[in-house]
Design a protein around this motif. Sequence first.
Motif, short mmCIF file in Angstrom:
data_model
loop_
_atom_site.label_atom_id
_atom_site.label_comp_id
_atom_site.label_asym_id
_atom_site.label_seq_id
_atom_site.Cartn_x
_atom_site.Cartn_y
_atom_site.Cartn_z
N HIS A 18 -25.15 19.17 -67.39
CA HIS A 18 -24.40 17.73 -66.99
C HIS A 18 -23.16 18.07 -66.66
CE1 HIS A 18 -27.99 15.95 -69.56
NE2 HIS A 18 -28.00 15.28 -68.48
N PHE A 19 -22.56 19.05 -67.31
CA PHE A 19 -20.98 19.56 -67.31
C PHE A 19 -20.84 20.23 -66.02
CE2 PHE A 19 -21.44 19.20 -71.97
CZ PHE A 19 -20.46 18.30 -72.23
N THR A 20 -21.86 21.10 -65.35
CA THR A 20 -21.68 21.75 -64.13
C THR A 20 -21.75 20.55 -63.16
OG1 THR A 20 -24.06 22.11 -64.13
CG2 THR A 20 -22.50 23.77 -64.86
N ARG A 158 -24.07 8.05 -70.24
CA ARG A 158 -23.75 7.99 -68.62
C ARG A 158 -22.26 7.56 -68.30
NH1 ARG A 158 -27.53 4.30 -67.98
NH2 ARG A 158 -26.10 2.62 -67.81
N GLY A 159 -21.70 6.50 -68.87
CA GLY A 159 -20.42 6.18 -68.70
C GLY A 159 -19.37 7.18 -68.52
N ALA A 160 -19.24 8.00 -69.75
CA ALA A 160 -18.35 8.80 -69.94
C ALA A 160 -18.53 9.92 -68.76
CB ALA A 160 -18.55 9.58 -71.14
N PHE A 161 -19.83 10.22 -68.44
CA PHE A 161 -20.05 11.44 -67.21
C PHE A 161 -19.56 10.93 -66.06
CE2 PHE A 161 -23.87 13.50 -69.59
CZ PHE A 161 -22.96 14.15 -70.48
N ILE A 162 -19.87 9.62 -65.67
CA ILE A 162 -19.52 9.15 -64.35
C ILE A 162 -17.72 8.91 -64.23
CG2 ILE A 162 -19.55 7.19 -62.52
CD1 ILE A 162 -22.11 6.53 -63.72
N ALA A 163 -17.20 8.70 -65.50
CA ALA A 163 -15.70 8.19 -65.79
C ALA A 163 -15.15 9.79 -65.62
CB ALA A 163 -15.28 7.72 -66.93
N THR A 363 -10.26 6.45 -70.69
CA THR A 363 -11.59 5.70 -70.22
C THR A 363 -12.72 6.89 -70.75
OG1 THR A 363 -10.23 4.60 -68.63
CG2 THR A 363 -12.58 4.85 -68.29
N VAL A 364 -12.74 7.84 -70.44
CA VAL A 364 -13.87 8.72 -70.66
C VAL A 364 -14.06 8.70 -72.04
CG1 VAL A 364 -14.68 11.14 -70.56
CG2 VAL A 364 -13.16 10.48 -68.66
N LEU A 365 -13.08 8.70 -72.99
CA LEU A 365 -13.58 8.86 -74.46
C LEU A 365 -13.86 7.75 -74.99
CD1 LEU A 365 -10.19 10.71 -75.82
CD2 LEU A 365 -12.68 11.58 -75.58
N LEU A 366 -13.49 6.50 -74.22
CA LEU A 366 -13.96 5.20 -74.85
C LEU A 366 -15.06 4.15 -74.05
CD1 LEU A 366 -10.33 3.83 -76.09
CD2 LEU A 366 -12.30 4.86 -77.44
N ILE A 367 -15.30 4.68 -72.93
CA ILE A 367 -16.34 4.00 -72.00
C ILE A 367 -17.66 3.55 -72.65
CG2 ILE A 367 -17.14 5.74 -70.96
CD1 ILE A 367 -16.03 2.69 -69.27
N ASP A 368 -18.12 4.59 -73.47
CA ASP A 368 -19.51 4.13 -74.01
C ASP A 368 -19.18 3.38 -75.41
OD1 ASP A 368 -21.20 4.96 -71.86
OD2 ASP A 368 -20.45 7.17 -72.39
N PRO A 419 -9.46 -0.78 -64.63
CA PRO A 419 -10.38 -1.13 -63.28
C PRO A 419 -10.35 0.00 -62.50
CG PRO A 419 -8.39 -2.52 -63.53
CD PRO A 419 -8.44 -1.84 -64.73
N ASN A 420 -9.63 0.82 -62.43
CA ASN A 420 -9.46 2.04 -61.33
C ASN A 420 -10.79 2.88 -61.67
OD1 ASN A 420 -8.60 3.34 -59.14
ND2 ASN A 420 -7.64 4.78 -60.36
N ALA A 421 -11.13 2.85 -63.04
CA ALA A 421 -12.58 3.62 -63.39
C ALA A 421 -13.61 2.89 -63.41
CB ALA A 421 -12.10 4.50 -64.89
N THR A 422 -13.33 1.75 -64.02
CA THR A 422 -14.64 0.93 -64.08
C THR A 422 -15.10 0.32 -62.85
OG1 THR A 422 -13.34 -1.09 -64.63
CG2 THR A 422 -14.14 0.35 -66.58
#
Length: 518
Positions: A18-20, A158-163, A363-368, A419-422
Amino acid sequence: MAIEVLSALDKAKTQWYHFTTIVIAGMGFFTDSYDLFCITTVTKLLGRLYYYDPSTGKPGTLPANVSSAVTAVALCGTFAGQLFFGWLGDRMGRKKVYGITLMLMFFSAIASGLSFGHSAKSVIGTLCFFRFWLGFGIGGDYPLSATIMSEYANQKTRGAFIAAVFAMQGFGILAGAAVSLLVSAIFRHAYPSPAFIVDHVASTPPEADYVWRIILMLGAVPAALTYYWRMKMPETARYTALVEGNVSQAAEDMSKVLQVRIDATITSSEAEVQQSRPQPPTYKLFSREFVRRHGLHLLGTTTTWFLLDIAFYSQNLFQKDVFTAVGWLESAKKMSALEEVYRISRAQALIALCSTVPGYWVTVLLIDKLGRFVIQLIGFFFMTVFMFALAVPYHYLKDHHTAFIVLYAFTFFFANFGPNATTFIVPAELFPARLRSTCHGISAAAGKAGAIVGSFGFLYASQSRHSSEIDKGYHTGIGLRNALIVLGFCNSLGLVFSLLVPETKGKSLEELSGEEPL
């Protein structure tokens, strides 16, 4: 059987692969943002090099139409690339198209720096030609990277990965400013030159022509480094299973890269059960069924991205003009050409480091945890608040640089923690697998349409209302204060249209798209 394969993906633990994947897809976005935004550090230099007119008594500046073209031509290419490669990603598969976009970015970045000719017109013309194709490749990266990451990710994160993939854009913006800072500092040390008011001609040494070329060409490096790993990635299981209908291959591919044993063999009784299940709908994009199921979703993702990018790209591409207008950067007359590049780059690096990059990673930390919907509303709300906080007391803040820059930085923070991330994440989750890349491309293209409106419109609209205060080739505008007010209203409209976009947190892609009953 497909439901078991996809369920295994949703429930898979977070693993090294996932990280790669984040790094492989994210480096594309790092390259994208570097290439799109590094042009802002060198447009002033291009004006000094190719459009100096001794009769004006001022440093050379790009004419209005040339400045618009140089700034926005890559966005026009991105718009076209998002539509074309988004559609192609659903027709040919994500992997087959993924390498094409990267190679196009690599060769176009090199060619942009080698723009040739004996006149300003020919140099700028070839630069715009190659930056269009650079943007075309960048455009393909948006729907493909988002779709690949969403289809690889597990349901929980999933949200954190896409973010995280999209957050690489912040590092790309920072890298563009940092590279410009470093290159201009090296050349400034090697070829010291006086300010323009001291010596008009010597203030722009001939060697400065290498500076913008080196900065643009270095954008090819991360693209080249990522190509091999992109080609090693297997096709996503969701595309293989749901679009190509090859469940066994999907299971085999995912078993290789994830530490999950997926058995694609089924008994005759299981086959009978599978055949008795209702099959997922197969409606097309231009159909009443799509409009019924996802019409409002697509309207929401396109309008919010369009409105966001009007403000976001206006602010990013013309930071240098805003900083000059409020006095944070000195007048061009008081600097040499290389000094001007250095100071513009330093200012942009500071904004990126203190507000842009942190916004992405919050955003990465809080999206999920908070969800996409809440973060998008928070972002648009505070972007509106801080934009009006800049515009209403503008004449006071113009004389208080620190207060202006702090408020200006907050608008960037909440654009990226917002919104730039979402707007990038949600279109990769809402739509069916066979239309996912296409719909993300349409949503992203709507955003770039907003960016084009912002880059052309803001440049002209922000010009002073007094003809004596504008550069040659420009017409009077509504002034920077009123232009900021317009951007504030765009942000408030984004808040309203966000109500059309549903929450996607905690749901499988198949549940969101209506493909669940397999």
